[in-house]
Write an enzyme that holds these catalytic residues in place. Structure first.
Site, PDB file in Angstrom:
ATOM      1  N   ASP A 135     -24.800 -13.992 -49.217  1.00 15.59           N
ATOM      2  CA  ASP A 135     -23.985 -14.029 -47.998  1.00 15.59           C
ATOM      3  C   ASP A 135     -24.336 -15.243 -47.133  1.00 15.59           C
ATOM      4  O   ASP A 135     -23.460 -15.946 -46.646  1.00 15.59           O
ATOM      5  CB  ASP A 135     -24.180 -12.755 -47.163  1.00 15.59           C
ATOM      6  N   GLY A 184     -19.724  -5.909 -39.777  1.00 15.80           N
ATOM      7  CA  GLY A 184     -20.119  -4.842 -40.697  1.00 15.80           C
ATOM      8  C   GLY A 184     -19.019  -4.350 -41.611  1.00 15.80           C
ATOM      9  O   GLY A 184     -18.985  -3.172 -41.972  1.00 15.80           O
ATOM     10  N   ALA A 185     -18.103  -5.227 -42.015  1.00 16.42           N
ATOM     11  CA  ALA A 185     -16.978  -4.799 -42.855  1.00 16.42           C
ATOM     12  C   ALA A 185     -17.118  -5.278 -44.288  1.00 16.42           C
ATOM     13  O   ALA A 185     -16.210  -5.129 -45.087  1.00 16.42           O
ATOM     14  CB  ALA A 185     -15.674  -5.313 -42.261  1.00 16.42           C
ATOM     15  N   LEU A 233     -17.773  -8.542 -45.023  1.00 22.28           N
ATOM     16  CA  LEU A 233     -17.355  -9.950 -45.106  1.00 22.28           C
ATOM     17  C   LEU A 233     -18.483 -10.901 -44.678  1.00 22.28           C
ATOM     18  O   LEU A 233     -18.232 -12.057 -44.344  1.00 22.28           O
ATOM     19  CB  LEU A 233     -16.098 -10.182 -44.256  1.00 22.28           C
ATOM     20  N   GLY A 234     -19.699 -10.411 -44.667  1.00 18.33           N
ATOM     21  CA  GLY A 234     -20.836 -11.298 -44.406  1.00 18.33           C
ATOM     22  C   GLY A 234     -21.023 -11.641 -42.944  1.00 18.33           C
ATOM     23  O   GLY A 234     -21.514 -12.726 -42.620  1.00 18.33           O
ATOM     24  N   ALA A 242     -23.314 -14.680 -41.289  1.00 19.13           N
ATOM     25  CA  ALA A 242     -22.673 -15.726 -40.477  1.00 19.13           C
ATOM     26  C   ALA A 242     -23.315 -15.773 -39.097  1.00 19.13           C
ATOM     27  O   ALA A 242     -23.539 -16.852 -38.534  1.00 19.13           O
ATOM     28  CB  ALA A 242     -21.171 -15.465 -40.379  1.00 19.13           C
TER      29      ALA A 242
HETATM   30  C1  MEV Z   1     -23.103  -7.770 -49.849  1.00 22.45           C
HETATM   31  O1  MEV Z   1     -22.170  -8.696 -49.302  1.00 22.45           O
HETATM   32  C2  MEV Z   1     -23.322  -8.086 -51.287  1.00 22.45           C
HETATM   33  C3  MEV Z   1     -24.327  -7.192 -52.009  1.00 22.45           C
HETATM   34  O2  MEV Z   1     -24.360  -7.645 -53.377  1.00 22.45           O
HETATM   35  C4  MEV Z   1     -25.706  -7.265 -51.410  1.00 22.45           C
HETATM   36  C5  MEV Z   1     -26.381  -8.613 -51.616  1.00 22.45           C
HETATM   37  O3  MEV Z   1     -25.922  -9.439 -52.400  1.00 22.45           O
HETATM   38  O4  MEV Z   1     -27.432  -8.811 -50.980  1.00 22.45           O
HETATM   39  C6  MEV Z   1     -23.900  -5.723 -52.033  1.00 22.45           C
END
Ligand code: MEV
Length: 303
Positions: free
Chosen positions: A140, A91-92, A94-95, A99
């Site tokens: 992501d 939850g930082a 970084l996806g 993942a």
């Molecule tokens: C989140 O990593 C990226 C955002 O653009 C959300 C998304 O692309 O779904 C904030």
């Protein structure tokens, strides 16, 4: 063991939700997943997860959505216990959730002895991501699936292009605070756009333009331009309302320490920032961020 990459967004977050291009890179950080015969269960000690489909938790709901989409691929008799070993912080920005979804789907398919095609994997991970973020762009989990340095445009199908950089890009990623709630941040941008459609619409278009120019700068090996575009992008993201004083302070500290450019990365509201550095400035930038109490992740992408 199945692996999926975490990602760092170099340009284009939030605007990518509205169809603008984004530029992202897969990281060596990510999530490993192992499947074994058992009842459907998703376990990750590091993240305090012990979830089952229908257990009323968000992770359980996301797992159920993933398993449902994989049903036809893995067959009706399949039942898998998945254990996750992450190297990316949760939850930082970084996806990590993407993942997790991609690595989990791969581990389930491996355990079931099923071939998992890219479209099914993309759709299954999207179903899982929808539970966490109401309107995910798909970026992501696209990066979680393939890694590398890419430009991404949302669509059915999405437009994903590899970007070839003549030399690797050196980055310093720093987590300055717990991550914000991506769904709430994306909804906050939508609400601001509803209130000020022309102003916010133009900012979203500008972010797209910055991302297009950034992809070209990477391809041309023009790191000075890329850094400048990252600085511009941070200002535009601030105007969308997704930066925080902690992120602004870290971005300022990185620039002051010699970074070519710095910006928040991911949804914002806390979480991580990313600085573009050179081998000469990397340790100075990392020390400046460390001195702010951030957790620092050096990374090298592309090249
Ligand atoms: C989140 O990593 C990226 C955002 O653009 C959300 C998304 O692309 O779904 C904030």
């Amino acid at each position: 063991m199945a692996f999926a990459n975490a990602k760092v967004l170099l340009l284009g977050e939030h605007a990518v939700v509205y169809g603008q291009p984004a530029v992202a890179a897969g990281l060596d950080l990510g999530v490993d997943a192992t499947g074994e015969a058992g009842t459907w269960q998703l376990v990750c000690d590091a993240w305090g997860i012990d979830a089952r489909p229908g257990d009323g938790t968000r992770v359980g709901e996301a797992f159920a959505a993933l398993v449902e989409r994989l049903g036809a691929t893995v067959g009706p008799g399949a039942s898998v216990r998945v254990t996750l070993t992450p190297t990316v912080p949760a939850g930082a920005g970084l996806g990590s959730s993407a993942a997790m979804a991609v690595a989990t789907a791969r581990a389930i398919a491996d355990q079931a002895g099923a071939a998992l095609d890219e479209d099914t994997l993309f759709d299954a991970a999207l179903a899982s991501e929808r539970v966490f973020h109401a309107n995910p762009s798909g970026l992501d989990h696209a990066v979680a699936m393939r890694g590398g340095l890419v430009s991404y445009v949302r669509g059915t199908p999405p437009l994903i292009r590899s970007i070839q950089s003549p030399a690797p890009l050196d980055l310093v990623i720093a987590q300055v605070a717990p991550g914000g709630d991506t769904g709430a941040l994306v909804s906050g941008v939508a609400a601001r756009r509803d209130r000020f459609p022309d102003a916010i619409g133009r900012i979203i278009e500008s972010i797209g333009d910055v991302a297009r120019r950034g992809a070209a700068a990477i391809g041309a090996g023009d790191v000075a331009a890329l850094g400048e575009l990252m600085d511009i992008d941070h200002g535009l993201l601030s105007a969308l309302g997704v930066s925080t004083p902690e992120l602004d302070a870290a971005v300022g500290a990185a620039r002051h320490a010699g970074a070519l450019g710095a910006k928040l990365t991911g949804a914002g509201g806390g979480g991580c920032m990313v600085a573009l550095v050179t081998p000469d400035t990397a340790s100075r930038v990392a020390s400046a961020l460390d001195a702010l109490g951030a957790t620092v992740y050096p990374a090298r992408v592309g090249g």
